[in-house]
Design a protein around this motif. Structure first.
Motif, PDB file in Angstrom:
ATOM      1  N   THR A 101      65.470 132.049  22.732  1.00 25.22           N
ATOM      2  CA  THR A 101      65.626 131.342  21.110  1.00 25.22           C
ATOM      3  C   THR A 101      65.182 129.449  21.399  1.00 25.22           C
ATOM      4  N   PRO A 102      65.160 129.022  20.246  1.00 20.95           N
ATOM      5  CA  PRO A 102      64.858 127.943  20.709  1.00 20.95           C
ATOM      6  C   PRO A 102      66.093 127.080  19.821  1.00 20.95           C
ATOM      7  N   PRO A 103      66.322 125.897  20.495  1.00 18.43           N
ATOM      8  CA  PRO A 103      67.550 125.482  19.017  1.00 18.43           C
ATOM      9  C   PRO A 103      68.012 125.147  17.910  1.00 18.43           C
ATOM     10  N   VAL A 104      66.171 125.540  17.399  1.00 21.22           N
ATOM     11  CA  VAL A 104      66.768 125.297  15.956  1.00 21.22           C
ATOM     12  C   VAL A 104      66.172 127.162  15.324  1.00 21.22           C
ATOM     13  N   SER A 105      66.023 127.044  14.127  1.00 25.77           N
ATOM     14  CA  SER A 105      66.131 128.430  13.823  1.00 25.77           C
ATOM     15  C   SER A 105      64.688 128.766  13.665  1.00 25.77           C
ATOM     16  N   TRP A 106      63.297 127.867  13.595  1.00 26.97           N
ATOM     17  CA  TRP A 106      61.832 127.878  12.487  1.00 26.97           C
ATOM     18  C   TRP A 106      61.586 126.554  13.862  1.00 26.97           C
ATOM     19  N   VAL A 107      60.044 127.751  14.347  1.00 20.60           N
ATOM     20  CA  VAL A 107      58.927 126.472  15.355  1.00 20.60           C
ATOM     21  C   VAL A 107      58.111 126.060  14.636  1.00 20.60           C
ATOM     22  N   CYS A 108      57.946 125.180  15.009  1.00 17.13           N
ATOM     23  CA  CYS A 108      56.489 124.512  13.573  1.00 17.13           C
ATOM     24  C   CYS A 108      55.398 124.719  14.541  1.00 17.13           C
ATOM     25  N   ALA A 109      54.540 125.178  14.500  1.00 17.05           N
ATOM     26  CA  ALA A 109      53.027 125.679  15.744  1.00 17.05           C
ATOM     27  C   ALA A 109      51.938 124.618  14.896  1.00 17.05           C
ATOM     28  N   PRO A 110      51.840 123.442  15.234  1.00 13.30           N
ATOM     29  CA  PRO A 110      51.013 121.872  14.923  1.00 13.30           C
ATOM     30  C   PRO A 110      49.415 122.548  15.732  1.00 13.30           C
ATOM     31  N   ALA A 111      47.995 122.436  15.640  1.00 14.12           N
ATOM     32  CA  ALA A 111      47.063 122.247  16.423  1.00 14.12           C
ATOM     33  C   ALA A 111      46.092 121.370  16.440  1.00 14.12           C
ATOM     34  N   ARG A 112      45.149 120.305  17.083  1.00 12.64           N
ATOM     35  CA  ARG A 112      44.823 119.556  16.688  1.00 12.64           C
ATOM     36  C   ARG A 112      43.301 119.842  16.645  1.00 12.64           C
ATOM     37  N   THR A 113      42.254 119.661  15.844  1.00  8.24           N
ATOM     38  CA  THR A 113      40.986 119.320  16.310  1.00  8.24           C
ATOM     39  C   THR A 113      39.899 118.581  15.609  1.00  8.24           C
ATOM     40  N   SER A 114      39.523 118.011  16.568  1.00 10.20           N
ATOM     41  CA  SER A 114      38.162 117.441  16.158  1.00 10.20           C
ATOM     42  C   SER A 114      39.251 115.535  15.355  1.00 10.20           C
ATOM     43  N   GLY A 115      40.187 115.720  16.014  1.00 12.94           N
ATOM     44  CA  GLY A 115      41.148 114.722  15.287  1.00 12.94           C
ATOM     45  C   GLY A 115      41.932 115.391  14.358  1.00 12.94           C
ATOM     46  N   ALA A 116      41.710 116.590  13.835  1.00 13.36           N
ATOM     47  CA  ALA A 116      42.210 116.543  12.884  1.00 13.36           C
ATOM     48  C   ALA A 116      43.268 117.202  13.072  1.00 13.36           C
ATOM     49  N   ARG A 117      44.600 117.472  12.378  1.00 13.59           N
ATOM     50  CA  ARG A 117      45.862 118.028  12.780  1.00 13.59           C
ATOM     51  C   ARG A 117      46.120 119.411  11.766  1.00 13.59           C
ATOM     52  N   LEU A 118      46.201 119.996  12.574  1.00 12.75           N
ATOM     53  CA  LEU A 118      45.831 121.783  11.321  1.00 12.75           C
ATOM     54  C   LEU A 118      47.755 122.251  11.910  1.00 12.75           C
ATOM     55  N   THR A 119      48.180 122.402  10.571  1.00 15.17           N
ATOM     56  CA  THR A 119      49.612 122.718  10.583  1.00 15.17           C
ATOM     57  C   THR A 119      49.257 124.850  10.571  1.00 15.17           C
ATOM     58  N   LEU A 120      50.449 125.701  11.466  1.00 17.24           N
ATOM     59  CA  LEU A 120      49.678 126.443  11.540  1.00 17.24           C
ATOM     60  C   LEU A 120      50.924 127.879  10.748  1.00 17.24           C
ATOM     61  N   GLY A 121      51.635 126.870  10.764  1.00 11.49           N
ATOM     62  CA  GLY A 121      53.215 127.845   9.841  1.00 11.49           C
ATOM     63  C   GLY A 121      54.299 127.028  10.983  1.00 11.49           C
ATOM     64  N   THR A 122      55.566 128.065  10.133  1.00 15.29           N
ATOM     65  CA  THR A 122      56.825 127.569  10.969  1.00 15.29           C
ATOM     66  C   THR A 122      56.757 129.254  11.198  1.00 15.29           C
ATOM     67  N   PHE A 123      57.484 129.587  12.203  1.00 13.94           N
ATOM     68  CA  PHE A 123      57.828 130.539  13.035  1.00 13.94           C
ATOM     69  C   PHE A 123      59.123 131.346  13.309  1.00 13.94           C
ATOM     70  N   ALA A 124      60.029 132.010  13.875  1.00 17.38           N
ATOM     71  CA  ALA A 124      60.809 132.637  14.172  1.00 17.38           C
ATOM     72  C   ALA A 124      61.177 132.061  15.370  1.00 17.38           C
ATOM     73  N   THR A 125      60.621 132.509  15.991  1.00 16.92           N
ATOM     74  CA  THR A 125      60.354 132.926  17.570  1.00 16.92           C
ATOM     75  C   THR A 125      59.815 132.387  18.243  1.00 16.92           C
ATOM     76  N   MET A 126      59.698 130.786  19.308  1.00 14.84           N
ATOM     77  CA  MET A 126      58.136 130.238  20.344  1.00 14.84           C
ATOM     78  C   MET A 126      57.090 131.444  20.339  1.00 14.84           C
ATOM     79  N   GLU A 127      56.954 132.816  20.950  1.00 13.10           N
ATOM     80  CA  GLU A 127      56.557 133.425  21.045  1.00 13.10           C
ATOM     81  C   GLU A 127      55.389 134.329  19.731  1.00 13.10           C
ATOM     82  N   GLN A 128      56.215 134.023  18.833  1.00 10.74           N
ATOM     83  CA  GLN A 128      55.636 134.079  17.616  1.00 10.74           C
ATOM     84  C   GLN A 128      54.255 132.862  16.660  1.00 10.74           C
ATOM     85  N   ALA A 129      55.002 131.501  17.737  1.00  7.89           N
ATOM     86  CA  ALA A 129      54.479 130.311  17.230  1.00  7.89           C
ATOM     87  C   ALA A 129      52.913 129.968  18.664  1.00  7.89           C
ATOM     88  N   ALA A 130      53.555 131.038  19.475  1.00 13.95           N
ATOM     89  CA  ALA A 130      52.621 130.595  20.832  1.00 13.95           C
ATOM     90  C   ALA A 130      51.134 131.724  20.179  1.00 13.95           C
TER      91      ALA A 130
END
Length: 127
Positions: free
Chosen positions: A6-35
């Protein structure tokens, strides 16, 4: 932090980088969903699936299904959507303009209908 903990915050943000651009994949309830979302996005962006967190997935579709994440938008898809939105805006403007024209010049509308009806009758007569 261990995966699945369980993360210390209630939501986990999942960013990704490609070709220098940052994509925000969304926020997730668990670390597993974000991964899993990150894994599906990285796979779609060209990383080999053996380099990702979940090596048990055998296809991109399976990774996306397990991630519950099907709305990653690529730059090409975003460009296509913008083009379609521009075309839709132009079409809507054309419709409003034609409605205003028809209200202003009703005789022109009647003449246009009569012209096309005559052309249709001529084509039928020539068949």
């Amino acid at each position: 932090m261990a995966l699945g903990a369980t993360p210390p915050v209630s939501w986990v943000c999942a960013p990704a980088r490609t070709s220098g651009a940052r994509l925000t994949l969304g926020t997730f309830a668990t670390m597993e969903q974000a991964a899993r979302a990150y894994g599906a996005a990285a796979w779609r962006l060209g990383r080999h699936h053996q380099q990702l967190n979940y090596k048990d997935c055998t296809s991109l579709e399976e990774a996306e299904f397990l991630a519950g994440f099907d709305n990653l938008v690529t730059a090409e898809q975003r460009l296509r959507r913008q083009q379609l939105q521009r075309r839709l805006a132009i079409a809507e403007t054309d419709e409003r303009t034609m409605e205003a024209w028809a209200a202003t010049f009703p005789q022109d509308v009647l003449d246009e209908h009569a012209f096309y009806a005559q052309k249709k009758a001529e084509r039928r007569a020539n068949k």
